[in-house]
Write a protein that holds these residues in place. Structure first.
Motif, short mmCIF file in Angstrom:
data_model
loop_
_atom_site.label_atom_id
_atom_site.label_comp_id
_atom_site.label_asym_id
_atom_site.label_seq_id
_atom_site.Cartn_x
_atom_site.Cartn_y
_atom_site.Cartn_z
N VAL A 108 -22.87 9.45 18.72
CA VAL A 108 -22.96 8.04 19.06
C VAL A 108 -22.90 7.30 17.73
O VAL A 108 -23.68 7.58 16.82
CB VAL A 108 -24.24 7.69 19.85
CG1 VAL A 108 -24.41 6.18 19.94
CG2 VAL A 108 -24.19 8.30 21.23
N LYS A 138 -19.08 9.96 21.94
CA LYS A 138 -19.51 9.65 23.30
C LYS A 138 -19.61 8.14 23.53
O LYS A 138 -19.41 7.68 24.65
CB LYS A 138 -20.86 10.31 23.60
CG LYS A 138 -20.82 11.81 23.59
CD LYS A 138 -19.98 12.33 24.73
CE LYS A 138 -20.07 13.83 24.87
NZ LYS A 138 -19.26 14.34 25.97
N ALA A 139 -19.97 7.41 22.49
CA ALA A 139 -20.12 5.95 22.61
C ALA A 139 -20.20 5.34 21.23
O ALA A 139 -20.51 6.01 20.25
CB ALA A 139 -21.39 5.62 23.40
N GLU A 168 -27.95 3.30 27.24
CA GLU A 168 -26.82 3.95 27.92
C GLU A 168 -25.97 4.74 26.93
O GLU A 168 -25.54 5.86 27.24
CB GLU A 168 -25.98 2.92 28.66
CG GLU A 168 -26.66 2.33 29.87
CD GLU A 168 -25.88 1.19 30.51
OE1 GLU A 168 -24.71 0.97 30.14
OE2 GLU A 168 -26.46 0.51 31.39
N ALA A 169 -25.74 4.19 25.76
CA ALA A 169 -24.91 4.87 24.75
C ALA A 169 -25.55 6.18 24.32
O ALA A 169 -24.90 7.24 24.34
CB ALA A 169 -24.69 3.96 23.55
N ASN A 171 -27.86 7.96 25.72
CA ASN A 171 -28.05 8.93 26.79
C ASN A 171 -26.77 9.70 27.10
O ASN A 171 -26.83 10.75 27.74
CB ASN A 171 -28.63 8.26 28.03
CG ASN A 171 -30.11 8.01 27.88
OD1 ASN A 171 -30.83 8.79 27.25
ND2 ASN A 171 -30.59 6.90 28.42
N LYS A 172 -25.64 9.23 26.62
CA LYS A 172 -24.39 9.97 26.78
C LYS A 172 -24.36 11.24 25.93
O LYS A 172 -23.55 12.13 26.16
CB LYS A 172 -23.18 9.09 26.45
CG LYS A 172 -22.96 8.01 27.48
CD LYS A 172 -21.79 7.13 27.15
CE LYS A 172 -21.64 6.05 28.22
NZ LYS A 172 -20.54 5.15 27.95
N ASP A 175 -24.96 14.28 28.08
CA ASP A 175 -23.93 14.65 29.07
C ASP A 175 -23.13 15.87 28.63
O ASP A 175 -22.78 16.03 27.51
CB ASP A 175 -22.97 13.47 29.32
CG ASP A 175 -23.70 12.31 29.98
OD1 ASP A 175 -24.80 12.51 30.49
OD2 ASP A 175 -23.12 11.20 29.98
#
Length: 175
Positions: A108, A138-139, A168-169, A171-172, A175
């Motif tokens: 990130v 991821k972000a 949100e960023a 937490n990617k 994934d």
């Protein structure tokens, strides 16, 4: 999850270090390590120095830290529209060990500044180039006007929209 976070600057009072640290704290259950790139200061990279020094131990240690992580958060300071000299030098030395600097790790990428631009120029460059160095981006998120949006005393985002976007960023990474 072993999470590595750092600011791509050698400023001891960096708002980007505060942002990276805060962002890492949002990843529930993560074992977080905050790096300070001042611990990896090396001579200015050049091919001549590389021929003389080989791969410095500090570059090897930094590369190993990246490899040991399950996820990485980097927050970029912007100097004249680009990377800080300290980060660029560390990155250059590390890339000579292996061009796959990020070793396929999920990343990130963040950036902030006191102004409304939020260091978006360097973030755009980093986001665009990271995949060439084996990053799984991821972000990415730019936080403009840091002091307006971040509560320095509480060490937390006061802007709820940015807090949600940041949560949100990061937490990617899981994934």
């Amino acid at each position: 999850m072993k999470l590595l976070a750092f600011a791509a600057t050698n400023n001891s009072k960096s708002i980007n270090k505060q942002l990276a640290t805060y962002a890492a704290s949002l990843v529930e259950g993560a074992d977080v390590e905050i790096l300070d790139i001042n611990d990896y200061e090396m001579p200015l990279f050049s091919q001549d120095r590389e021929e003389e020094l080989g791969h410095p131990a500090l570059a090897q240690q930094f590369f190993a830290k990246l490899g040991e992580a399950d996820g990485i958060i980097i927050s970029f300071a912007e100097h004249n529209g680009s990377y800080t000299a300290a980060y660029k030098n560390l990155f250059d030395w590390t890339s000579r060990i292996d061009q796959k600097v990020f070793q396929g790790k999920p990343l990130v990428l963040l950036a902030t500044s006191p102004g409304p631009g939020g260091a978006n120029t360097v973030l755009t460059a980093a986001t665009g180039s990271a995949p060439y160095f084996a990053a799984d981006v991821k972000a990415s998120l730019s936080v403009p006007s840091f002091f307006d949006n971040f509560d320095m005393e509480a060490g937390a985002m006061r802007n709820e929209e940015l807090k949600q976007a940041l949560t949100e960023a990061v937490n990617k990474l899981a994934d």
